[in-house]
Design a protein around this motif. Structure first.
Motif, PDB file in Angstrom:
ATOM      1  N   ASP A  21      -6.452  -2.831   1.929  1.00  0.00           N
ATOM      2  CA  ASP A  21      -7.810  -3.084   1.885  1.00  0.00           C
ATOM      3  C   ASP A  21      -7.752  -4.826   2.372  1.00  0.00           C
ATOM      4  O   ASP A  21      -6.763  -5.212   2.849  1.00  0.00           O
ATOM      5  CB  ASP A  21      -8.123  -2.869   0.470  1.00  0.00           C
ATOM      6  CG  ASP A  21      -7.193  -3.870  -0.677  1.00  0.00           C
ATOM      7  OD1 ASP A  21      -6.591  -4.627  -0.238  1.00  0.00           O
ATOM      8  OD2 ASP A  21      -7.401  -3.741  -1.819  1.00  0.00           O
ATOM      9  N   SER A  69       0.734   0.256  -3.659  1.00  0.00           N
ATOM     10  CA  SER A  69      -0.197  -0.725  -3.012  1.00  0.00           C
ATOM     11  C   SER A  69       0.384  -2.051  -2.873  1.00  0.00           C
ATOM     12  O   SER A  69       0.120  -2.541  -1.799  1.00  0.00           O
ATOM     13  CB  SER A  69      -1.617  -0.992  -3.833  1.00  0.00           C
ATOM     14  OG  SER A  69      -1.122  -1.362  -4.865  1.00  0.00           O
ATOM     15  N   ASN A  70       1.361  -2.457  -3.536  1.00  0.00           N
ATOM     16  CA  ASN A  70       2.160  -3.666  -3.379  1.00  0.00           C
ATOM     17  C   ASN A  70       3.305  -3.585  -2.345  1.00  0.00           C
ATOM     18  O   ASN A  70       3.650  -4.839  -1.964  1.00  0.00           O
ATOM     19  CB  ASN A  70       2.622  -4.094  -4.764  1.00  0.00           C
ATOM     20  CG  ASN A  70       1.482  -4.644  -5.655  1.00  0.00           C
ATOM     21  OD1 ASN A  70       0.478  -5.034  -5.313  1.00  0.00           O
ATOM     22  ND2 ASN A  70       1.913  -4.616  -7.004  1.00  0.00           N
ATOM     23  N   GLU A  76      -5.591   2.701   2.498  1.00  0.00           N
ATOM     24  CA  GLU A  76      -4.410   1.963   1.892  1.00  0.00           C
ATOM     25  C   GLU A  76      -4.270   0.715   1.851  1.00  0.00           C
ATOM     26  O   GLU A  76      -3.511   0.002   1.267  1.00  0.00           O
ATOM     27  CB  GLU A  76      -3.065   2.995   2.234  1.00  0.00           C
ATOM     28  CG  GLU A  76      -2.790   2.937   3.464  1.00  0.00           C
ATOM     29  CD  GLU A  76      -1.386   3.390   3.851  1.00  0.00           C
ATOM     30  OE1 GLU A  76      -0.125   2.942   3.347  1.00  0.00           O
ATOM     31  OE2 GLU A  76      -1.414   4.607   4.603  1.00  0.00           O
ATOM     32  N   ALA A 102      -4.952  -6.785   0.843  1.00  0.00           N
ATOM     33  CA  ALA A 102      -3.412  -6.515   1.451  1.00  0.00           C
ATOM     34  C   ALA A 102      -3.410  -6.961   2.887  1.00  0.00           C
ATOM     35  O   ALA A 102      -2.193  -7.377   3.369  1.00  0.00           O
ATOM     36  CB  ALA A 102      -3.212  -4.916   1.517  1.00  0.00           C
ATOM     37  N   SER A 131       4.608   2.493   4.918  1.00  0.00           N
ATOM     38  CA  SER A 131       4.318   3.289   3.845  1.00  0.00           C
ATOM     39  C   SER A 131       4.212   4.682   4.075  1.00  0.00           C
ATOM     40  O   SER A 131       4.222   5.233   5.220  1.00  0.00           O
ATOM     41  CB  SER A 131       2.744   2.793   3.636  1.00  0.00           C
ATOM     42  OG  SER A 131       1.900   3.409   4.740  1.00  0.00           O
TER      43      SER A 131
END
Length: 456
Positions: free
Chosen positions: A336, A316-317, A334, A339, A247
Motif C-alpha cells: 500500500d 506486511s512489514n 500487499e 509500504a 514476498s
C-alpha cells in the motif's frame, strides 16, 4: 492543438462514463473496479488519437466478460460429511485466441477477484504475442489442511462441471494460487474420463509424463526476474550484488529467488501468509523449497534450521527491510502507500510485480513520483502464461522441447514485452511509465482484433 485538446476531453469523458457503468453493473466488486480503473486511465491518449475505439464501444465490450459461469461444487470430506463450495470460470475475451488463464483455490475467491484476474489476463496474454485470449477461474475451497483424498474428490467434482465449458480450442485453464501439479493432475484425469479421449491441450501446467512442458514450473518466477533485469539494464544496472526482498514462498517466489540468486543477487527475505523471515546472510533456497514444496510447512520453520535468521509474524512489514529490488510475489494489494513510501525511503531502485496487482494505485503513484523503476504485473508475470502457450504449442505438435529451448523462448518473450511496453509508453507521451505502456500495448492488439471481427 485545440482539436487535440477536444479529442482528449472526449476520451476522458468516455472513460469516465464507461467506468461508472462498470461500477453500476458490478456493485461492491472493489478488486474488479481497481483493475478496470488502472487500465482505463492509461488508455485516454490512445482513445484520443484513435476515436474508432470509442465508436466501436471497445471499452464497454472489454469490461463485460463474454461469459461468467458460477457453479456448485459438492464433495465429501474424510469424515463422510458433504461439503459445498462455489466454483467460477470467467471467459473474458476470445478475440485473439481461446480463453487462457489459471484456476485459483483460496477462501478469498469470489466473483470480483475472478473478474479482476480475468480482465488483467486479457491484456497480459496479448502482451506475450501468442494467440491466447483472457480467462480465469477458481473456487473458495481452501486446500490447506486437506488430505490428498479430499483434494482429489474436490477437484474431480470441480472438473465435472468445468469440463462443459473448456477444451483445447475453447478455454485452456492452468494453475494459480492453491492449484499446482497435483490439482492439475486430478483435474486432467477427470476431464479425460468425462470426455473419453486424451486431449493434452485442455490444461497447462501438466506433469511431464502426460504432456507438460519443461520450464513451466519456473516460468513465472524466472520471467519476473528477466523482465526486471531488462529494466535495470536500461539504466546500466543488473541484479549482480543487489539486495532483494521477495514476498511469498510459493511457486512464483521460489523461482524468482532462484533466478535472482543465479544472477548474483542476495535475497534476504521471503514470507507466507503467517509472517516473514529475514536472513541477512541470504535466504537458503534449498531450505525454503523443502519446507514449502515437499513438507508443506510454514516459513517460520526456516529459523529452526538457520538460527541466525529472524522470523516476524505478520507479512506486511516485509517491505520495511531495506533493499535495492522488491519483488512482490504473494497476493493482490500487499504493497500500500505506506509500504511504498517505506521502500522509497530505504532506497529501492526497482519494483517488479510477480503477483497479480500486488500494489495499490496509490503505491504505484508513489513509485512513479520517486522515479523508482516499476514493472506492472500484467507485463512482469506474463512468463507463466507465455510458457503455458508454449506447452499448448508442443501439445499440438506432439513434441517436447528441451528446458534450454523453452527458457530461451521465455527470455525472448519477456524482452519483447518490455520493449513493446517501453515503445508504447514513449509513443503516447508517457516515457518510462510501463503501466501505461503495457496497458496500451496489450489493449491495441485485442481492440484491433475485436473491430476486425465485428460486433458478435
Amino acid at each position: 492543438m485545440e482539436h487535440q485538446h477536444t479529442e482528449t476531453e472526449i476520451a476522458k469523458s468516455y472513460v469516465a462514463d464507461v467506468y461508472e457503468l462498470v461500477k453500476k453493473r458490478n456493485p461492491n466488486e472493489n478488486e474488479f473496479h481497481q483493475a478496470v480503473k488502472e487500465v482505463f486511465d492509461s488508455l485516454v491518449p490512445v482513445l484520443a488519437k484513435n476515436p474508432k475505439y470509442i465508436r466501436h464501444g471497445i471499452l464497454e465490450r472489454m469490461a463485460e466478460p463474454e461469459r461468467l459461469i458460477s457453479f456448485q461444487v459438492p464433495w465429501i470430506d474424510d469424515h463422510g460429511t458433504i461439503q459445498v463450495n462455489r466454483g467460477f470460470r470467467v471467459q473474458f475475451n476470445s478475440a485473439i485466441g481461446p480463453y487462457k488463464g489459471g484456476i485459483r483455490f483460496h477462501p478469498s475467491v469470489n466473483a470480483s477477484i475472478i473478474k479482476f484476474l480475468g480482465f488483467e489476463q486479457m491484456f497480459k496474454n496479448s502482451l506475450t504475442g501468442l494467440p491466447i485470449g483472457g480467462g480465469k477461474g477458481g473456487s473458495d475451497f481452501d486446500p490447506k489442511g486437506k488430505s490428498d483424498q479430499e483434494i482429489m474428490r474436490f477437484t474431480q467434482s470441480f472438473m465435472s462441471e468445468l469440463s462443459k465449458y473448456i477444451g483445447p480450442d475453447v478455454d485452456v485453464p492452468a494453475g494459480d494460487i492453491g492449484v499446482g501439479a497435483r490439482e492439475i493432475g486430478y483435474m486432467f484425469g477427470q476431464y479425460k474420463k468425462i470426455r473419453g479421449h486424451f486431449e493434452a491441450g485442455v490444461l497447462t501446467g501438466k506433469g511431464l509424463t502426460y504432456g507438460g512442458s519443461l520450464g513451466r514450473t519456473e516460468a513465472t518466477g524466472y520471467g519476473t526476474v528477466y523482465f526486471v533485469e531488462e529494466m535495470l539494464q536500461d539504466i546500466g544496472l543488473s541484479f549482480a550484488d543487489r539486495t532483494v526482498v521477495v514476498s511469498g514462498s510459493g511457486n512464483v517466489s521460489i523461482y524468482a529467488i532462484e533466478k535472482a540468486q543465479q544472477l548474483g543477487a542476495k535475497v534476504v527475505a521471503c514470507s507466507d501468509s503467517s509472517g516473514y523471515v529475514f536472513d541477512e546472510q541470504g535466504i537458503d533456497l534449498a531450505t525454503v523449497k523443502r519446507l514449502k514444496e515437499v513438507e508443506g510447512k510454514r516459513i517460520s520453520e526456516y529459523v529452526t534450521e538457520h538460527p541466525h535468521a529472524q522470523y516476524y509474524p505478520g507479512c506486511s512489514n516485509i517491505w520495511s527491510i531495506p533493499c535495492d529490488i522488491a519483488l512482490p510475489c504473494a497476493t493482490q494489494n500487499e504493497i500500500d502507500e505506506i509500504a511504498a513510501n517505506l521502500l522509497v525511503s530505504n532506497g529501492v531502485l526497482a519494483v517488479g510485480e510477480g503477483a497479480n496487482m500486488p500494489s495499490t494505485l496509490q503505491a504505484i503513484d508513489v513509485f512513479h513520483e520517486n522515479k523508482v523503476l516499476f514493472g506492472p504485473a500484467k507485463a512482469v508475470n506474463a512468463g507463466g502464461v507465455a510458457v503455458s502457450a508454449l506447452e499448448m504449442a508442443q501439445n499440438s505438435m506432439r513434441l517436447s522441447w528441451s528446458f534450454e529451448e523453452v527458457d530461451t523462448k521465455l527470455q525472448e518473450i519477456m524482452k519483447n514485452i518490455y520493449r513493446s511496453s517501453v515503445e508504447a509508453a514513449r509513443e503516447f507521451n508517457a516515457p518510462g511509465n510501463l503501466v501505461v505502456g503495457a496497458n496500451i500495448a496489450g489493449f491495441k492488439k485485442v481492440a484491433d482484433a475485436m473491430i476486425s471481427q465485428g460486433v458478435i
